[in-house]
Design a protein around this motif. Structure first.
Motif, PDB file in Angstrom:
ATOM      1  N   ASN A   1       0.830  -1.214   0.000  1.00 29.18           N
ATOM      2  CA  ASN A   1       0.000   0.000   0.000  1.00 29.18           C
ATOM      3  C   ASN A   1       0.858   1.254   0.000  1.00 29.18           C
ATOM      4  N   GLN A   2       1.965   1.217   0.742  1.00 28.80           N
ATOM      5  CA  GLN A   2       2.854   2.378   0.784  1.00 28.80           C
ATOM      6  C   GLN A   2       3.489   2.638  -0.582  1.00 28.80           C
ATOM      7  N   VAL A   3       3.928   1.555  -1.242  1.00 28.88           N
ATOM      8  CA  VAL A   3       4.534   1.697  -2.579  1.00 28.88           C
ATOM      9  C   VAL A   3       3.508   2.238  -3.567  1.00 28.88           C
ATOM     10  N   LYS A   4       2.272   1.754  -3.468  1.00 27.50           N
ATOM     11  CA  LYS A   4       1.220   2.224  -4.362  1.00 27.50           C
ATOM     12  C   LYS A   4       0.965   3.713  -4.182  1.00 27.50           C
ATOM     13  N   ARG A   5       0.913   4.158  -2.935  1.00 27.69           N
ATOM     14  CA  ARG A   5       0.691   5.592  -2.678  1.00 27.69           C
ATOM     15  C   ARG A   5       1.841   6.432  -3.211  1.00 27.69           C
ATOM     16  N   GLU A   6       3.077   5.932  -3.052  1.00 29.88           N
ATOM     17  CA  GLU A   6       4.234   6.693  -3.550  1.00 29.88           C
ATOM     18  C   GLU A   6       4.228   6.782  -5.071  1.00 29.88           C
ATOM     19  N   LEU A   7       3.860   5.684  -5.747  1.00 31.75           N
ATOM     20  CA  LEU A   7       3.802   5.712  -7.217  1.00 31.75           C
ATOM     21  C   LEU A   7       2.723   6.666  -7.712  1.00 31.75           C
ATOM     22  N   GLU A   8       1.570   6.666  -7.058  1.00 32.73           N
ATOM     23  CA  GLU A   8       0.500   7.592  -7.455  1.00 32.73           C
ATOM     24  C   GLU A   8       0.932   9.040  -7.256  1.00 32.73           C
ATOM     25  N   ALA A   9       1.606   9.314  -6.131  1.00 34.25           N
ATOM     26  CA  ALA A   9       2.072  10.681  -5.887  1.00 34.25           C
ATOM     27  C   ALA A   9       3.113  11.100  -6.925  1.00 34.25           C
ATOM     28  N   GLU A  10       3.991  10.162  -7.316  1.00 35.11           N
ATOM     29  CA  GLU A  10       5.004  10.474  -8.331  1.00 35.11           C
ATOM     30  C   GLU A  10       4.366  10.756  -9.689  1.00 35.11           C
ATOM     31  N   ALA A  11       3.330   9.965 -10.033  1.00 35.67           N
ATOM     32  CA  ALA A  11       2.640  10.185 -11.306  1.00 35.67           C
ATOM     33  C   ALA A  11       1.956  11.554 -11.336  1.00 35.67           C
ATOM     34  N   VAL A  12       1.347  11.932 -10.234  1.00 34.28           N
ATOM     35  CA  VAL A  12       0.702  13.249 -10.170  1.00 34.28           C
ATOM     36  C   VAL A  12       1.730  14.359 -10.317  1.00 34.28           C
ATOM     37  N   ALA A  13       2.892  14.197  -9.666  1.00 36.77           N
ATOM     38  CA  ALA A  13       3.943  15.217  -9.759  1.00 36.77           C
ATOM     39  C   ALA A  13       4.460  15.351 -11.183  1.00 36.77           C
ATOM     40  N   LEU A  14       4.649  14.205 -11.890  1.00 35.86           N
ATOM     41  CA  LEU A  14       5.123  14.265 -13.275  1.00 35.86           C
ATOM     42  C   LEU A  14       4.097  14.925 -14.193  1.00 35.86           C
ATOM     43  N   ALA A  15       2.814  14.631 -13.969  1.00 36.54           N
ATOM     44  CA  ALA A  15       1.772  15.256 -14.788  1.00 36.54           C
ATOM     45  C   ALA A  15       1.745  16.762 -14.581  1.00 36.54           C
ATOM     46  N   GLU A  16       1.892  17.213 -13.342  1.00 34.92           N
ATOM     47  CA  GLU A  16       1.917  18.652 -13.074  1.00 34.92           C
ATOM     48  C   GLU A  16       3.134  19.308 -13.712  1.00 34.92           C
ATOM     49  N   LYS A  17       4.258  18.599 -13.704  1.00 33.38           N
ATOM     50  CA  LYS A  17       5.466  19.145 -14.319  1.00 33.38           C
ATOM     51  C   LYS A  17       5.305  19.292 -15.828  1.00 33.38           C
ATOM     52  N   ASP A  18       4.712  18.262 -16.478  1.00 32.82           N
ATOM     53  CA  ASP A  18       4.484  18.327 -17.925  1.00 32.82           C
ATOM     54  C   ASP A  18       3.530  19.462 -18.287  1.00 32.82           C
ATOM     55  N   ASN A  19       2.493  19.634 -17.485  1.00 32.82           N
ATOM     56  CA  ASN A  19       1.547  20.733 -17.732  1.00 32.82           C
ATOM     57  C   ASN A  19       2.229  22.085 -17.606  1.00 32.82           C
ATOM     58  N   ALA A  20       3.114  22.191 -16.626  1.00 29.20           N
ATOM     59  CA  ALA A  20       3.822  23.458 -16.437  1.00 29.20           C
ATOM     60  C   ALA A  20       4.744  23.749 -17.614  1.00 29.20           C
ATOM     61  N   VAL A  21       5.435  22.703 -18.113  1.00 22.38           N
ATOM     62  CA  VAL A  21       6.332  22.893 -19.259  1.00 22.38           C
ATOM     63  C   VAL A  21       5.546  23.280 -20.502  1.00 22.38           C
ATOM     64  N   THR A  22       4.388  22.630 -20.703  1.00 23.51           N
ATOM     65  CA  THR A  22       3.554  22.962 -21.862  1.00 23.51           C
ATOM     66  C   THR A  22       3.045  24.396 -21.794  1.00 23.51           C
ATOM     67  N   ALA A  23       2.608  24.795 -20.625  1.00 22.83           N
ATOM     68  CA  ALA A  23       2.117  26.167 -20.465  1.00 22.83           C
ATOM     69  C   ALA A  23       3.232  27.181 -20.670  1.00 22.83           C
ATOM     70  N   GLU A  24       4.437  26.821 -20.212  1.00 18.47           N
ATOM     71  CA  GLU A  24       5.562  27.740 -20.381  1.00 18.47           C
ATOM     72  C   GLU A  24       5.943  27.856 -21.852  1.00 18.47           C
ATOM     73  N   GLY A  25       5.863  26.708 -22.582  1.00 21.95           N
ATOM     74  CA  GLY A  25       6.220  26.752 -23.993  1.00 21.95           C
ATOM     75  C   GLY A  25       5.211  27.493 -24.840  1.00 21.95           C
ATOM     76  N   SER A  26       3.953  27.508 -24.400  1.00 20.78           N
ATOM     77  CA  SER A  26       2.916  28.199 -25.166  1.00 20.78           C
ATOM     78  C   SER A  26       2.994  29.713 -25.021  1.00 20.78           C
ATOM     79  N   LYS A  27       3.716  30.180 -24.027  1.00 22.55           N
ATOM     80  CA  LYS A  27       3.849  31.622 -23.846  1.00 22.55           C
ATOM     81  C   LYS A  27       4.879  32.193 -24.818  1.00 22.55           C
ATOM     82  N   VAL A  28       4.579  33.271 -25.431  1.00 23.82           N
ATOM     83  CA  VAL A  28       5.476  33.936 -26.367  1.00 23.82           C
ATOM     84  C   VAL A  28       6.098  35.129 -25.664  1.00 23.82           C
ATOM     85  N   LYS A  29       7.393  35.002 -25.422  1.00 29.24           N
ATOM     86  CA  LYS A  29       8.066  36.091 -24.724  1.00 29.24           C
ATOM     87  C   LYS A  29       8.229  37.313 -25.621  1.00 29.24           C
ATOM     88  N   ASP A  30       8.587  37.059 -26.875  1.00 32.98           N
ATOM     89  CA  ASP A  30       8.823  38.160 -27.790  1.00 32.98           C
ATOM     90  C   ASP A  30       8.140  37.839 -29.114  1.00 32.98           C
TER      91      ASP A  30
END
Length: 229
Positions: free
Chosen positions: A79-108
């Motif tokens: 159960n502990q391993v399962k919770r850690e894997l789920e938390a890691e997956a959520v963190a990776l998804a948030e990171k990918d969303n942040a990178v996508t949002a950053e790439g969509s912004k046009v600085k210049d």
């Protein structure tokens, strides 16, 4: 002596009366008779093997339902391993969303601008500027003569001439030439076109591509003598 005999008679009479009873006991009740071992004894047989297996299975099901689930240390680790894997997956998804949002912004936005207007040639697929488009299209159409001269000449008529009314008039006259030949294939006069004719000079000669189309159909330029000259 008389009293002694009386006591002996009473004692014999008391013993012959049977077992004693309590005063509170119901006199009407009769003592339960001891079952006769000879009449009650019945022959008993051992259960069959199938009955034994069925009974064991039923007992196992009952014990399994009644037995409370015990969480072992392996369950806790899983159960502990399962919770850690789920938390890691959520963190990776948030990171990918942040990178996508950053790439969509046009600085210049100026860095994405392109100077000039570009076109893609439908014949060759080359990307060109407007100033290069006309020359490139003409070159591509002229190169097309090596493969299909009729198609290339038609493309010349509809591409090189801007006045659509003149194009329509020239096409109608040439269509009439071809129609006369098809309807009268043995008539010699329909197989000749007098280029000095006013209609030819004014309607066909100025339209670029018409002369190439007639040559593609099989017409050739020949000097013929004029009667009376």
């Amino acid at each position: 002596m008389k009293k002694l005999f009386e006591d002996i008679k009473k004692d014999i009479k008391f013993k012959s009366a049977g077992p004693g009873k309590k005063l509170t006991e119901d006199a009407s009740s009769k003592p339960a008779a001891a079952p006769c071992s000879s009449s009650s004894k019945q022959s008993r047989y051992a259960p069959s093997e199938g009955a034994q297996r069925a009974g064991a299975a039923a007992l196992a099901r009952v014990e399994q339902k009644q037995r409370p689930k015990v969480h072992t240390s392996q369950d806790a680790i899983r159960n502990q391993v399962k919770r850690e894997l789920e938390a890691e997956a959520v963190a990776l998804a948030e990171k990918d969303n942040a990178v996508t949002a950053e790439g969509s912004k046009v600085k210049d936005p100026a860095c994405l601008s392109v100077s000039g207007v570009y076109f893609t040639c439908p014949l060759t697929g080359t990307t060109l500027m407007k100033s290069q488009r006309e020359v490139h299209i003409k070159e591509a159409i002229l190169m097309r003569f090596e493969e299909d001269d009729i198609e290339a000449s038609v493309m010349m008529v509809h591409t090189f001439n801007k006045d659509r009314e003149k194009v329509k008039a020239a096409v109608d006259i040439i269509s009439k030439y071809v129609e006369n030949i098809c309807k009268n294939p043995s008539e010699e006069k329909y197989r000749k076109i007098k280029v000095s004719n006013k209609v030819f000079q004014e309607k066909i000669r100025p339209v670029e591509g018409c002369w190439e189309f007639l040559q593609a159909l099989g017409f050739i330029s020949v000097m013929l003598p004029v009667e009376g000259q």
